[in-house]
Design a protein around this motif. Structure first.
Motif, PDB file in Angstrom:
ATOM      1  N   ALA A  98      47.797 -23.002  -9.733  1.00  0.00           N
ATOM      2  CA  ALA A  98      48.860 -22.035 -10.018  1.00  0.00           C
ATOM      3  C   ALA A  98      49.402 -21.375  -8.751  1.00  0.00           C
ATOM      4  CB  ALA A  98      48.345 -20.960 -10.978  1.00  0.00           C
ATOM      5  N   VAL A  99      48.538 -21.232  -7.734  1.00  0.00           N
ATOM      6  CA  VAL A  99      48.923 -20.539  -6.509  1.00  0.00           C
ATOM      7  C   VAL A  99      48.550 -21.399  -5.308  1.00  0.00           C
ATOM      8  CG1 VAL A  99      48.604 -18.459  -5.109  1.00  0.00           C
ATOM      9  CG2 VAL A  99      48.578 -18.293  -7.609  1.00  0.00           C
ATOM     10  N   LEU A 100      49.484 -21.546  -4.384  1.00  0.00           N
ATOM     11  CA  LEU A 100      49.248 -22.306  -3.164  1.00  0.00           C
ATOM     12  C   LEU A 100      49.497 -21.410  -1.958  1.00  0.00           C
ATOM     13  CD1 LEU A 100      48.839 -25.040  -1.610  1.00  0.00           C
ATOM     14  CD2 LEU A 100      51.334 -25.309  -1.735  1.00  0.00           C
ATOM     15  N   CYS A 101      48.557 -21.440  -1.009  1.00  0.00           N
ATOM     16  CA  CYS A 101      48.757 -20.742   0.266  1.00  0.00           C
ATOM     17  C   CYS A 101      48.468 -21.753   1.368  1.00  0.00           C
ATOM     18  CB  CYS A 101      47.833 -19.533   0.385  1.00  0.00           C
ATOM     19  SG  CYS A 101      48.124 -18.560   1.884  1.00  0.00           S
ATOM     20  N   SER A 102      49.505 -22.111   2.112  1.00  0.00           N
ATOM     21  CA  SER A 102      49.370 -23.152   3.116  1.00  0.00           C
ATOM     22  C   SER A 102      49.993 -22.694   4.428  1.00  0.00           C
ATOM     23  CB  SER A 102      50.053 -24.431   2.605  1.00  0.00           C
ATOM     24  OG  SER A 102      49.620 -25.560   3.300  1.00  0.00           O
ATOM     25  N   THR A 103      49.872 -23.514   5.451  1.00  0.00           N
ATOM     26  CA  THR A 103      50.434 -23.149   6.750  1.00  0.00           C
ATOM     27  C   THR A 103      51.875 -23.625   6.860  1.00  0.00           C
ATOM     28  OG1 THR A 103      49.816 -25.207   7.860  1.00  0.00           O
ATOM     29  CG2 THR A 103      48.142 -23.460   7.770  1.00  0.00           C
ATOM     30  N   PRO A 104      52.665 -23.005   7.714  1.00  0.00           N
ATOM     31  CA  PRO A 104      54.041 -23.471   7.914  1.00  0.00           C
ATOM     32  C   PRO A 104      54.116 -24.939   8.320  1.00  0.00           C
ATOM     33  CG  PRO A 104      53.784 -21.294   8.840  1.00  0.00           C
ATOM     34  CD  PRO A 104      52.407 -21.749   8.445  1.00  0.00           C
ATOM     35  N   THR A 105      53.174 -25.401   9.155  1.00  0.00           N
ATOM     36  CA  THR A 105      53.181 -26.805   9.567  1.00  0.00           C
ATOM     37  C   THR A 105      52.997 -27.722   8.369  1.00  0.00           C
ATOM     38  OG1 THR A 105      52.373 -26.310  11.791  1.00  0.00           O
ATOM     39  CG2 THR A 105      51.975 -28.536  10.956  1.00  0.00           C
ATOM     40  N   GLU A 106      52.073 -27.374   7.472  1.00  0.00           N
ATOM     41  CA  GLU A 106      51.858 -28.190   6.278  1.00  0.00           C
ATOM     42  C   GLU A 106      53.084 -28.180   5.376  1.00  0.00           C
ATOM     43  OE1 GLU A 106      46.991 -27.708   5.979  1.00  0.00           O
ATOM     44  OE2 GLU A 106      48.291 -26.174   5.108  1.00  0.00           O
ATOM     45  N   TYR A 107      53.693 -27.009   5.194  1.00  0.00           N
ATOM     46  CA  TYR A 107      54.916 -26.937   4.386  1.00  0.00           C
ATOM     47  C   TYR A 107      56.036 -27.761   5.019  1.00  0.00           C
ATOM     48  CZ  TYR A 107      53.318 -23.226   1.215  1.00  0.00           C
ATOM     49  OH  TYR A 107      52.664 -22.506   0.242  1.00  0.00           O
ATOM     50  N   ARG A 108      56.179 -27.694   6.350  1.00  0.00           N
ATOM     51  CA  ARG A 108      57.245 -28.441   7.023  1.00  0.00           C
ATOM     52  C   ARG A 108      57.098 -29.942   6.784  1.00  0.00           C
ATOM     53  NH1 ARG A 108      55.754 -25.178  11.810  1.00  0.00           N
ATOM     54  NH2 ARG A 108      57.033 -23.306  11.780  1.00  0.00           N
ATOM     55  N   VAL A 136      46.859 -14.318  -7.091  1.00  0.00           N
ATOM     56  CA  VAL A 136      46.088 -15.137  -8.034  1.00  0.00           C
ATOM     57  C   VAL A 136      45.568 -14.247  -9.155  1.00  0.00           C
ATOM     58  CG1 VAL A 136      43.910 -14.885  -6.763  1.00  0.00           C
ATOM     59  CG2 VAL A 136      44.246 -16.845  -8.266  1.00  0.00           C
ATOM     60  N   GLN A 137      45.597 -14.766 -10.381  1.00  0.00           N
ATOM     61  CA  GLN A 137      45.118 -14.029 -11.548  1.00  0.00           C
ATOM     62  C   GLN A 137      43.764 -14.588 -11.988  1.00  0.00           C
ATOM     63  OE1 GLN A 137      47.084 -11.400 -12.733  1.00  0.00           O
ATOM     64  NE2 GLN A 137      48.285 -11.905 -10.904  1.00  0.00           N
ATOM     65  N   ALA A 138      42.968 -13.764 -12.648  1.00  0.00           N
ATOM     66  CA  ALA A 138      41.652 -14.183 -13.115  1.00  0.00           C
ATOM     67  C   ALA A 138      41.763 -15.453 -13.960  1.00  0.00           C
ATOM     68  CB  ALA A 138      40.993 -13.070 -13.926  1.00  0.00           C
ATOM     69  N   GLY A 139      40.922 -16.422 -13.669  1.00  0.00           N
ATOM     70  CA  GLY A 139      40.908 -17.674 -14.422  1.00  0.00           C
ATOM     71  C   GLY A 139      41.842 -18.734 -13.890  1.00  0.00           C
ATOM     72  N   GLN A 185      41.887  -6.874  -0.874  1.00  0.00           N
ATOM     73  CA  GLN A 185      42.118  -7.213  -2.282  1.00  0.00           C
ATOM     74  C   GLN A 185      43.169  -6.311  -2.913  1.00  0.00           C
ATOM     75  OE1 GLN A 185      38.344  -8.014  -4.665  1.00  0.00           O
ATOM     76  NE2 GLN A 185      37.569  -7.110  -2.777  1.00  0.00           N
ATOM     77  N   LYS A 186      43.088  -5.028  -2.598  1.00  0.00           N
ATOM     78  CA  LYS A 186      44.005  -4.054  -3.198  1.00  0.00           C
ATOM     79  C   LYS A 186      45.436  -4.251  -2.727  1.00  0.00           C
ATOM     80  CE  LYS A 186      40.741  -1.747  -5.376  1.00  0.00           C
ATOM     81  NZ  LYS A 186      40.646  -1.704  -6.858  1.00  0.00           N
ATOM     82  N   ILE A 187      45.592  -4.838  -1.536  1.00  0.00           N
ATOM     83  CA  ILE A 187      46.934  -4.963  -0.957  1.00  0.00           C
ATOM     84  C   ILE A 187      47.405  -6.428  -0.971  1.00  0.00           C
ATOM     85  CG2 ILE A 187      48.350  -4.527   1.089  1.00  0.00           C
ATOM     86  CD1 ILE A 187      46.331  -2.300   1.834  1.00  0.00           C
ATOM     87  N   ALA A 188      46.920  -7.234  -0.039  1.00  0.00           N
ATOM     88  CA  ALA A 188      47.422  -8.608   0.110  1.00  0.00           C
ATOM     89  C   ALA A 188      47.141  -9.472  -1.104  1.00  0.00           C
ATOM     90  CB  ALA A 188      46.821  -9.247   1.360  1.00  0.00           C
ATOM     91  N   ALA A 189      45.921  -9.421  -1.608  1.00  0.00           N
ATOM     92  CA  ALA A 189      45.564 -10.283  -2.739  1.00  0.00           C
ATOM     93  C   ALA A 189      46.320  -9.915  -4.000  1.00  0.00           C
ATOM     94  CB  ALA A 189      44.056 -10.208  -2.996  1.00  0.00           C
ATOM     95  N   THR A 190      46.692  -8.644  -4.116  1.00  0.00           N
ATOM     96  CA  THR A 190      47.374  -8.165  -5.324  1.00  0.00           C
ATOM     97  C   THR A 190      48.879  -8.381  -5.257  1.00  0.00           C
ATOM     98  OG1 THR A 190      45.668  -6.494  -5.711  1.00  0.00           O
ATOM     99  CG2 THR A 190      47.819  -6.133  -6.753  1.00  0.00           C
ATOM    100  N   TYR A 191      49.505  -7.953  -4.175  1.00  0.00           N
ATOM    101  CA  TYR A 191      50.972  -7.941  -4.114  1.00  0.00           C
ATOM    102  C   TYR A 191      51.581  -9.194  -3.488  1.00  0.00           C
ATOM    103  CZ  TYR A 191      50.322  -3.027  -5.242  1.00  0.00           C
ATOM    104  OH  TYR A 191      49.955  -1.860  -5.862  1.00  0.00           O
TER     105      TYR A 191
END
Length: 538
Positions: free
Chosen positions: A276-286, A222-225, A212-218
């Motif tokens: 607001a935030v999307l995290c997907s796989t390279p295959t899905e983005y392609r 995603v922001q609260a709410g 949380q302190k590293i990957a989730a933050t920087y």
């Protein structure tokens, strides 16, 4: 101030003081007490059915589940295999297990009996919790798994299984999370190796704190709410990364789509909901980037997008920026760690680059002697052993744990180079691991399944370049009777592999050969086969 200077300031100012005790579920509970009516999970399927769970409801439900664990004798330190699909129950079950100090063993719905048997016996698992559609796979190996004594089914009833719904029905919605030590095991995820069975990756309760302190933050950001959509499914380390820890840990709303992947459906959902935030796989983005007139699908609220699992090609990044006004930020990590390198929020994105090392994480390119190499020189991507997000070893396997390190460095198995500005560029795998559509596949698992077919004399599985999946599994097969080679035999062998191990591991291409390249000692030279596949793709 340039963005790179902002990154340098973040890195220089970063500190991480891991407490002696920490329980991620307790942190979520505290947020739920302050924001009980906020939506925690929004679930939707292909038919348009919608289910939702507020933070208050999530807290109460996971408390009931934690209490139920006590009633059936699952206690702190026990290991439980979790075989659940994208669902509200996945969030409740994971949180309840963590609250009780029970070790979570994520498992994909695609696992076959052999996979389940291996994990249960290797880890000494006490229980398994599964949706009805996979219970038959477990039943086939129950008698071969002596430590498995608790069998919980979700969403239906079945003889020999205890109903999850009946277990929680009369439980109290009050529960105080166990004050787990940060050096206690929290997650036990299995990942493929180049030889032998899958490796049990040990992560302690300190891992979600550091993540949380590293990957989730920087990186994830995603922001609260906010509503965030991370497309990974339960059963994978990436689900713990983003849909679970990053979103709930930051007080976001997890958007969950339980339907099959379709690029237009995904783009429609981004236009329909305030994601607001999307995290997907390279295959899905392609595949989304290939949709005609992509600009028709203007996202309703999307401000940030990231990708992980394998390198994302420049054409895809350019397409999203041109048509949707979004820069997809690539990131790099593994089951054994968390995000090691990333294109962080505010950092200049150099398409094709992994980005720069995560704050608080010492990532370098080293040579065979463990020395850091100069910029522009290809070497092994390595992580210093003191990194707070690094795993604590492979369960019951000191030999493979030892092989993963070179002096003070954990060797990722990937090779890369760093430029003069500190950006890292991926060059390829240094070993035989196959990464296809984000799945990590060991050649041994594919080959072990193939050689169990009566017609196969020997075989080798390697990564073959593919424009959509990055790579696919290709198998070179020597038949006992070469005259049997045919398209029908290809399909037969593919189905054979699907029946023995998780379907995503099956070879999408099979080439029949008279012999395999080998060393003087008889070891198959997969590196030679891989190189030939790369040359064909050029």
């Amino acid at each position: 101030m340039t963005t790179d200077k902002a990154y340098e300031q973040q890195v220089n100012a970063f500190t991480l003081d891991v407490p002696e005790t920490y329980n991620f579920a307790k942190q979520v509970d505290v947020y739920a007490e302050l924001n009980p009516s906020q939506l925690a999970v929004h679930w939707e399927n292909e038919a348009g059915d919608i289910l939702q769970l507020t933070y208050g409801e999530l807290k109460a439900a996971s408390n009931k589940w934690a209490n139920a664990l006590q009633t059936i004798g699952l206690t702190r330190g026990d290991r439980v295999i979790v075989l659940l699909p994208r669902s509200l129950e996945a969030y409740i079950v994971y949180l309840g297990l963590i609250k009780a100090g029970v070790v979570v063993m994520p498992g994909s719905e695609m696992l076959r009996p052999k996979d389940i048997e291996y994990r249960a016996n290797h880890a000494g698992a006490t229980g398994v919790i599964a949706f009805g559609n996979i219970t038959s796979e477990v039943d086939q190996v129950r008698t071969q798994c002596p430590t498995l004594t608790k069998f919980i089914i979700v969403g239906s009833e079945k003889e020999g299984w205890t109903s999850y719904e009946s277990l929680i029905a009369d439980q109290s919605s009050e529960y105080e999370a166990v004050a787990t030590r940060t050096d206690e095991m929290a997650f036990l995820s299995y990942t493929s190796g180049t030889t032998g069975g899958p490796k049990g990756v040990v992560h302690t309760h300190a891992w979600p704190y550091a993540h949380q302190k590293i990957a989730a933050t920087y990186w994830f950001d995603v922001q609260a709410g906010e509503m965030a959509w991370a497309t990974a499914g339960p059963g994978w380390a990436k689900w713990i990364w983003s849909p679970f820890v990053s979103i709930l840990g930051k007080g976001g709303t997890a958007f969950v789509y339980a339907g099959r992947f379709n690029p237009e459906t995904y783009l429609n959902l981004l236009a329909k909901y305030p994601i607001a935030v999307l995290c997907s796989t390279p295959t899905e983005y392609r595949l989304m980037a290939k949709v005609d007139n992509m600009e028709r699908f203007q996202p309703k609220a999307l401000r940030s997008a990231c990708s992980a699992g394998e390198p994302l090609n420049r054409e895809v990044i350019d397409a999203f920026h041109k048509h949707l006004g979004i820069t997809v930020r690539d990131g790099y990590g593994q089951t054994e760690n968390s995000l090691l390198v990333g294109n962080f929020v505010g950092l200049d994105v150099r398409p094709g680059s992994m980005g720069r090392p995560s704050p608080g994480v010492n990532v370098s390119i080293i040579d065979e002697d463990g020395n850091v190499v100069q910029s522009g020189t290809v070497g092994d991507i390595a992580v210093h052993k003191d990194a707070p997000i690094l795993f604590k070893g492979y369960l019951n396997d000191e030999v493979r744990t030892g092989r993963a390190f070179r002096g003070d460095w954990y060797i990722t198995g990937d090779q890369g180079k760093v430029d003069e500005d500190g950006y890292i560029w991926f060059e390829g795998r240094a070993d035989d691991i196959i990464i296809s559509s984000g799945y990590t596949i060991g050649p041994f698992e594919v080959e072990d399944a193939l050689v169990q077919h009566a017609d196969v004399a020997e075989c080798a599985a390697v990564a073959s370049p593919d424009p959509d999946r990055g790579h696919i599994v290709k198998a070179f097969v020597v038949l006992k009777r070469p005259e049997l080679a045919s398209e029908q035999k290809v399909r037969e062998l593919q189905e054979h592999v699907k029946n023995l191990t998780a379907p995503y591991k099956y070879p999408r291409v099979i080439e029949f050969v008279e012999s395999l390249p080998k060393t003087t000692s008889g070891k198959i030279r997969r590196v030679e086969l891989r190189a030939a596949e790369r040359d064909k793709a050029r």
